[in-house]
Design an enzyme around this catalytic site. Structure first.
Site, PDB file in Angstrom:
ATOM      1  CG  ASP A 182      -1.810  -1.052   1.431  1.00 18.53           C
ATOM      2  OD1 ASP A 182      -1.643  -2.159   0.058  1.00 18.53           O
ATOM      3  OD2 ASP A 182      -2.886  -0.666   2.576  1.00 18.53           O
ATOM      4  CG  ASP A 183       0.224   3.825   1.653  1.00 19.72           C
ATOM      5  OD1 ASP A 183      -1.193   3.194   1.967  1.00 19.72           O
ATOM      6  OD2 ASP A 183       0.849   4.034   3.568  1.00 19.72           O
ATOM      7  CG  HIS A 217      -4.308   2.762  -0.100  1.00 21.81           C
ATOM      8  ND1 HIS A 217      -5.283   2.010   0.103  1.00 21.81           N
ATOM      9  CD2 HIS A 217      -3.474   2.605   0.703  1.00 21.81           C
ATOM     10  CE1 HIS A 217      -4.598   1.760   1.644  1.00 21.81           C
ATOM     11  NE2 HIS A 217      -3.402   2.727   1.838  1.00 21.81           N
ATOM     12  CG  HIS A 273      -3.571   7.100   3.290  1.00 24.88           C
ATOM     13  ND1 HIS A 273      -3.491   7.132   4.632  1.00 24.88           N
ATOM     14  CD2 HIS A 273      -2.923   6.044   2.858  1.00 24.88           C
ATOM     15  CE1 HIS A 273      -3.484   5.928   4.964  1.00 24.88           C
ATOM     16  NE2 HIS A 273      -3.032   4.919   3.737  1.00 24.88           N
ATOM     17  CG  HIS A 333       2.068  -0.319   4.440  1.00 22.53           C
ATOM     18  ND1 HIS A 333       2.327  -0.807   4.995  1.00 22.53           N
ATOM     19  CD2 HIS A 333       1.279   0.536   4.291  1.00 22.53           C
ATOM     20  CE1 HIS A 333       1.271  -0.908   6.055  1.00 22.53           C
ATOM     21  NE2 HIS A 333      -0.291   0.113   4.666  1.00 22.53           N
TER      22      HIS A 333
HETATM   23 ZN    ZN Z   1      -2.971   3.038   3.560  1.00 20.15          ZN
END
Ligand code: ZN
Length: 412
Positions: free
Chosen positions: A222-223, A273, A277, A364
């Site tokens: 993620d991210d 995603h 955020h 991540h």
């Molecule tokens: Zn995230």
């Protein structure tokens, strides 16, 4: 310029670009495996991959034998053993060869470096540097054309009209496979030996064909994208032909487009995603839609593919989020807490102690520690018999039809 041109050599090398791990050795031919080298080679000014002469052509090493050397290629050890027989060897000392080169003017010599270990009379020598004094010159190739070595640019240029050839079918009999250990060491073994090595803990890179009867899991990141760490993770995946899913942020898609596209090129899946955020459960329907649809639009615009999976930031969702989502929400069944520990061993310990068929693993791609963990996890999971697939592949092979408006934390 390299004054004391030690060597030279050439000879041998083949290997089909179709199956880069092919090694052929038989009938006195020695075919080196020249995939790994920083030397650029050219055929008729056309750059070629290492020493592949083309898909069909081989330069045979029998000539080397004719100069009084015994040559043996060991595919398993990746070694080329050259034994000089002093009474039979007709090779000149280097000095003479260099002089000969100057005088004759028409012969060229090259210095060949590869990762293939070479032995002279049982002692290891640098690449094809035959003992620092002895040269193998490339007269062997001269009948086929012009060969020139450019030490400054580290290039060998071959101007060759015609070479002895072997076709692919003949080479196929000697197919080999690269096998790995979880610690990253690798070995090239004959295909007939693969099962024996497997019983000792060696494993092969993941196949393109997934076996639905064998366990499989999803690594998810993620991210990102975050070029340094994302690319490091992709390199690790590519090394073993494994795949993962990257849930990216819309605000990074436009900035790191090259990395985004590389994710797709590696056969990995790109998921949504959100744009930047937020905790979606605190937003109005319009803002949720902007975060999700807007990001999917961006990804589709850059990659040509609309994400088929969404992961809400913090894993937070409610009925409003499910209503706005045009794709299934993908949660996780193993939380590595990599953002918290920033410790590769901690991450790998969590995964390897908990992992089961159908798991979705949360990481991540922002941290070097996570990239380091991934480099360990991929071979470790493959060695345990897990296949590393994307979320869509996991659903496909588990016969699960993921529904928009539903959330999944594993797919078994
Ligand atoms: Zn995230």
């Amino acid at each position: 310029m390299r004054k004391n041109i030690t060597i030279l050599l050439i000879i041998s090398f083949i290997i089909s670009t179709l199956i880069p791990t092919t090694i052929f050795a038989g009938n006195g031919d020695i075919i080196g495996y020249a995939k790994y080298t920083d030397i650029s080679a050219y055929i008729n000014n056309y750059p070629i991959t290492s020493y592949n002469i083309n898909d069909y052509t081989a330069v045979v090493a029998e000539d080397l034998v004719n100069y009084g050397f015994d040559v043996a290629w060991n595919g398993g050890e990746r070694t080329l053993s050259v034994s000089r027989n002093p009474s039979a060897c007709s090779i000149k000392p280097c000095k003479d060869v260099y002089k000969y080169s100057s005088v004759a003017g028409k012969n060229s010599y090259a210095y060949l470096e590869t990762d293939i270990k070479t032995y002279v009379n049982g002692e290891i020598a640098e690449s094809f540097n035959i003992d620092g004094e002895t040269c193998i010159f490339i007269d062997a190739l001269a009948p086929y054309g012009e060969v020139s070595w450019y030490p400054d640019s580290r290039e060998i240029k071959l101007q060759i009209d015609e070479l002895p050839t072997k076709d692919y079918e003949a080479i196929e009999e000697a197919l080999v496979t690269v096998m790995y250990m979880p610690d990253g060491s690798e070995k090239v073994v004959d295909n007939s030996e693969v099962e024996a090595y497997r019983s000792e803990g060696w494993f092969t890179a993941q196949s393109d064909i997934i076996d639905p009867t064998m366990p499989m899991v999803c690594l998810t990141f993620d991210d990102g994208p975050n070029p340094a760490t994302t690319n490091r993770i992709l390199d690790a995946l590519g090394r073993y032909n494994a795949r993962a899913t990257f849930f990216v942020l819309g605000e990074r898609v436009g900035i790191y487009t090259d990395t985004l596209i590389r994710i797709k090129e590696f056969g990995c899946q790109i998921g949504n995603h959100s744009y930047n955020h937020p905790q979606l459960t605190k937003l109005t329907a319009d803002k949720i839609s902007y975060q999700l649809d807007g990001t999917s639009d961006l990804i589709e615009n850059k990659t040509g593919t609309r994400p088929s999976v969404i992961r809400p930031p913090y894993g937070a969702y409610n009925s409003a989020v499910l209503k706005e989502a045009d794709a299934p929400l993908i949660m996780w069944s193993i939380d590595t807490l990599d953002w918290k520990s920033r410790n590769a061993k901690s991450v790998t310990d969590v995964v390897l102690s908990e992992v089961e068929d159908g798991d979705i693993i949360l990481m991540h791609d922002l941290y070097e520690s996570t990239a380091a963990a991934t480099e360990i996890l991929i071979p470790s999971l493959l060695a345990k018999g897990f296949q590393l697939v994307t979320v869509d592949e996991l659903a496909y092979y588990k016969n699960k039809n993921l529904q928009p408006g539903s959330a999944y934390s594993q797919i078994r």
